[in-house]
Design an enzyme around this catalytic site. Structure first.
Site, short mmCIF file in Angstrom:
data_model
loop_
_atom_site.label_atom_id
_atom_site.label_comp_id
_atom_site.label_asym_id
_atom_site.label_seq_id
_atom_site.Cartn_x
_atom_site.Cartn_y
_atom_site.Cartn_z
N LYS A 9 0.96 -1.11 0.09
CA LYS A 9 -0.03 -0.08 0.09
C LYS A 9 0.81 1.15 -0.17
O LYS A 9 1.68 1.36 0.84
CB LYS A 9 -0.79 0.06 1.46
CG LYS A 9 -2.27 0.90 1.25
CD LYS A 9 -3.25 0.17 0.59
CE LYS A 9 -4.62 0.82 0.86
NZ LYS A 9 -5.71 -0.03 0.22
N THR A 69 -4.44 -5.23 1.38
CA THR A 69 -3.63 -3.95 1.71
C THR A 69 -4.44 -2.90 2.62
O THR A 69 -3.95 -2.02 2.96
CB THR A 69 -3.18 -3.21 0.38
OG1 THR A 69 -4.51 -3.01 -0.17
CG2 THR A 69 -2.60 -4.12 -0.49
#
Ligand SMILES: O=c1[nH]c(=O)c2[nH]c(=O)[nH]c2[nH]1
Length: 318
Positions: A9, A69
């Protein structure tokens, strides 16, 4: 060939208030910086994780081992509340280690961050001006940067690489810079310049000998990005530059000279020297008019180690 495989991320915006203040920073002659209050401790974090167990998610669509994520983002934010230290470097190492401890399918992690700067603002207090403890101004200026790579083999977590840095320092020197003596051939149109307004964008990175200093826990081993910034503009102020190449070399010598705890300094510079429109203006002896340079822009990349400090005969470090 080893397969590239990671996921993660980016743009995890962390805004933490009242982190531990950074104190005990060793002062240097180029800088008034002595520490950070860390009333605001804010950064934009990127994480990427690696592990062979993730192959089945790519190949078979089997998400058994996948940590979403979105959960990674939550993990980082939750740990921002748990972090008890005072530096971005320390926080990234803390959260990276916690990822590897929590999820056994993660065997490697790369985590980096850019600190989001907020400036103090002077407010009147009892006939004096003092920085407001509550109100700050979002800054578009340079940002402290840090990255760390960690691996787990069996139960041991090791740090493979750690870098600290400063991104997007933009400095202008209105006189005292030149650029001449370069190759002249049928491709040359650039006129030589003996006094140009040098506008330079700088990214500077540094590597510690001992990561313990990067964490900011040792008494005076931490190198604050503010001090590196202050060295950069002091060198620009003090020395006439014949080129950006030589300018960054001189800044590098000064940084390595001031901080024996560093083993390497790396530069990426960008030349944004203004284009001259009027060389003389009637109302002023010295004034000129410039405009934004046209692309494309030149750049320089250069890394230096302590060996450069030893082999340089004429550096002006005191
Ligand atoms: O400092 C500079 N270095 C260069 O290599 C270069 N090349 C150029 O066109 N201008 C500049 N300036």
């Amino acid at each position: 060939m080893k397969r590239m495989m990671s996921y993660g991320k980016a743009d995890v915006w962390v805004y933490r208030t009242y982190a531990k203040p950074l104190t005990g920073v060793r002062t240097i002659p180029e800088s008034v910086f002595t520490g950070r209050k860390n009333t605001l401790f804010c950064m934009n974090v990127k994480v990427a994780v690696e592990g062979e167990e993730f192959l089945s998610s790519f190949k078979d669509g089997d998400n058994t081992f996948i940590v979403a994520t979105d959960s990674m983002k939550n993990f980082i934010l939750k740990h921002a509340g748990d972090y008890e230290g005072a530096t971005q470097e320390g926080f990234l190492e803390f959260v990276g280690r916690r990822f590897l401890e929590t999820y056994s399918q993660m065997t490697g992690i790369k985590i980096s961050g850019e600190q989001i700067p907020f400036d103090e603002l002077q407010v009147p207090v009892n006939d004096k001006f003092e920085p407001s403890p509550f109100v700050f101004r979002y800054s578009l200026n340079e940002q402290a940067f840090s990255s760390i790579e960690m691996k787990r083999s069996k139960d041991e977590i090791t740090t493979n690489d750690q870098l600290s840095g400063l991104k997007g320092l933009k400095l202008i020197k209105v006189r005292g810079s030149s650029f001449y003596g370069y190759v002249k051939d049928e491709y040359t149109t650039l006129p030589e310049s003996y006094d140009r307004p040098l506008f330079v964008f700088l990214n500077i990175e540094w590597r510690y000998q001992d990561i313990e200093n990067a964490r900011g826990n040792t008494l005076d081993g931490y190198v604050a990005a503010e001090q590196v910034r202050d060295i950069a503009y002091t060198v620009l102020h003090e020395e006439n530059s014949p080129s950006i190449q030589n300018l960054i070399y001189r800044i590098g010598l000064r940084i390595l000279g001031r901080f024996p705890q560093l083993v390497e300094v790396r530069f990426e510079s960008n030349n944004r020297t203004w284009e001259t429109v009027l060389d003389e203006i009637p109302s002023s002896q010295e004034g000129k008019v410039f405009t934004e340079p046209r692309p494309p822009f030149g750049f320089q990349c250069f890394s230096m180690t302590r060996e450069d400090l030893q082999t340089d005969g004429n550096h002006s470090n005191d």
